[in-house]
Design an enzyme around this catalytic site. Structure first.
Site, PDB file in Angstrom:
ATOM      1  N   SER A 246       0.822  -1.198   0.000  1.00  0.00           N
ATOM      2  CA  SER A 246       0.000   0.000   0.000  1.00  0.00           C
ATOM      3  C   SER A 246       0.865   1.261   0.000  1.00  0.00           C
ATOM      4  CB  SER A 246      -0.974  -0.039   1.177  1.00  0.00           C
ATOM      5  OG  SER A 246      -1.899   1.015   1.111  1.00  0.00           O
TER       6      SER A 246
ATOM      7  N   ASP B 128      -5.469   2.573  -3.976  1.00  0.00           N
ATOM      8  CA  ASP B 128      -6.706   2.454  -3.201  1.00  0.00           C
ATOM      9  C   ASP B 128      -6.927   3.669  -2.298  1.00  0.00           C
ATOM     10  OD1 ASP B 128      -4.747   1.891  -1.309  1.00  0.00           O
ATOM     11  OD2 ASP B 128      -5.691   0.052  -0.582  1.00  0.00           O
TER      12      ASP B 128
END
Length: 547
Positions: free
Chosen positions: A142, A294
């Protein structure tokens, strides 16, 4: 040195190709690499790249995949035959780790689908549902620094696996010897690409609020060397945002993230180059996405021409109001509509939703819990999902995916900015309007990073100390109630989170589930910015004294 650690260290020297990396290490470094297995939690694996059981490498990835394969085989042939879809981002070793997953799955007779190149995490979530696979794997860390990589597992509903499923897979993993019990074959997979891309973009576009984009509307976008470049630019083009200016230095995938200290759009530094480009071009809007696309960070132009970064709560509040307002204007607002947020996300959203007759439902921290609510809503028909958000810059409109999606968020943020521009306003103006209508509030996050075994012990001690001796005042306000989510609150699963409630705010403490950090969330409301800032600064002083 502990004999178990010494034995494992010698095995790695003899049975892997990592001799050069492992030779000559200090005893402390050997200990840190081998004192434990890299933890497999509800977020899967996440750790520093390198050799050792407490690192991300081909052996820890293979072992996790073997555990997943064993779990699938025990679920029965009908589940196993659905296969696993795999995606990865731009991080160092991401493609190699994805290939290693296919080797283990092939050796266990499990079909694998693998994207032809890097893709956003939300596209993996979509692909699980679109292809009807039993599980999904995405290789990403991430927004973590370049030294990290990770491995996340998704269930057949497209959501990150819940704690009970993660615990089940962990039991299979724990039974395995990292070398002797892992099956490895030649990579064998079905390559996927354009067809899934097209279906995904179609699903994202269906979430559009269909706003006319004004002539001359300018956007500056940075993918921060990650996977968002192609899908974000494509969806913006399809909704009519023609003037998208890319930060060239950050456009191409690069796991070294050479232009930033950390590829995290929560940090202003990650958007500095984009803001500078916006100032030169007079852009209406600036945003950037993290490596697996995301999360999204946004900067908006003020009346003075300065660009300021919105935090995740501010962007989420603006999006919530925009989506609900447009649904109401279009007579598409369902009578049982619901917005889902995490327990550490702004309460401003609750006030906004109430003004539209929409319920807000709280879940634990982590978008997987928002995904679970979507699943519950579809099964019961008691609620219609409208929007999900978390303070850490994650948003989702629509049910095509079950994880936060910066691609759909980028589309909606552009539409929202264009809608305000049509009324002669900026997003900054829109935020001030929200404060005027619902009251001024501000939220902040402070993080302490504590590495290694000592850090893990200290984090546990901090939580124990706060439970035993909770503060009586925070930010100058009296603590009226302590919520200990470890005891199970409001039907939520037990979680190691403390939340202290004051009349004019709240303060929460939570150890990170994926990083060696303890996080402090705090929020206050008041008459104005000056009033609230004083309370926030008092809370910050209290946090600084926690060592």
């Amino acid at each position: 040195m502990d004999s178990r650690i010494e034995t494992m260290y010698q095995r790695w020297l003899n049975e892997t190709d990592d001799k050069n990396e492992l030779s000559g290490l200090s005893e402390k470094e050997i200990y840190d690499r081998f004192y434990r297995d890299l933890e497999f939690g509800t977020g899967g694996l996440r750790g520093i790249l390198g050799a050792g059981t407490n690192r991300m490498n081909i052996y820890t990835v293979r072992k996790a995949t073997q555990g997943l394969a064993n779990e699938l085989k025990d679920c029965g042939e009908d589940v196993k035959s659905k296969g696993v879809v795999i995606a990865h981002d731009s991080r160092i070793m991401s493609r190699e780790f994805a290939i290693e997953c296919t080797k283990v799955l092939a050796a266990n007779g499990i079909k694998a689908y693998l994207f032809d190149s890097l893709r956003p995490t939300p596209m993996l979530s979509f692909a699980v549902r679109h292809l009807g696979t039993a599980r999904g794997i995405v290789i990403t860390a991430s927004h973590n620094p370049k030294e990290y990589n990770g491995y996340k597992v998704y269930g057949e509903d497209g959501g990150q696996i819940p704690p009970n499923t993660a615990d089940g897979i962990l039991k299979y993993i724990d039974k395995l010897d990292i070398f002797n019990d892992v099956l490895v074959a030649e990579p064998d997979y079905i390559e996927i690409g354009k067809a899934v891309d097209d279906a995904y973009i179609k699903a994202v576009k269906e979430q559009s609020m269909k706003i006319d984009i004004p002539n001359g509307f300018k956007v500056v976008y940075t993918p921060i060397h990650g996977s968002g470049n192609i899908p974000v630019r494509r969806i913006l083009s399809e909704i009519g945002v023609e003037n998208v200016i890319i930060v060239n230095e950050q456009e191409l995938p690069d796991g070294n993230f050479p232009t930033v200290n950390s590829p995290n759009p929560e940090n202003k530094e990650a958007l500095d180059m984009a803001i500078s480009l916006a100032q030169k071009n007079g852009a209406d809007l600036v945003f950037g996405t993290d490596p697996d696309c995301d999360r999204i960070g946004v900067a908006v132009r003020t009346d003075s021409g300065e660009y300021i970064c919105l935090n995740g709560n501010q962007t989420g509040s603006l999006l919530c109001e925009f989506i609900l307002r447009k649904h109401k204007e279009n007579n598409t607002l369902p009578c049982n509509g619901a917005v889902v947020k995490t327990i550490v996300t702004t309460e401003l959203v609750r006030k906004i939703a109430a003004s539209y007759g929409v319920e807000v439902i709280d879940v634990l921290t982590g978008f997987k819990y928002i995904g679970e609510k979507i699943k519950e809503f579809e099964a019961s028909n008691l609620h219609t999902y409208l929007f999900g958000l978390e303070e850490s810059y994650g948003y989702l409109k629509g049910t095509y995916a079950r994880d936060k999606d910066a691609v759909v968020a980028a589309m909606l943020i552009c539409e929202m900015a264009a809608d305000y521009a049509g009324h002669g306003m900026t997003l900054y103006d829109g935020l001030q309007e929200l404060y005027k209508k619902y009251g001024y509030c501000e939220e902040r996050l402070a993080t302490k990073t504590l590495y290694g075994e000592e850090g893990s012990i200290r984090i546990k001690e901090i939580m124990s100390e706060l439970r035993a001796n909770p503060p009586k005042y925070i930010g100058g306000s009296e603590v009226e109630k302590v919520l200990d989510y470890n005891e199970g609150i409001d039907g939520l699963p037990k979680s190691n989170v403390l939340k202290f409630m004051m009349q004019d705010g709240w303060f929460a403490v939570r150890p990170s589930g994926t990083e060696p950090k303890i996080k402090f969330y705090y929020a206050f409301s008041g008459e104005n910015c000056t009033d609230v800032s004083a309370k926030l600064e008092s809370a910050e002083k209290m946090i600084s004294e926690i060592n």
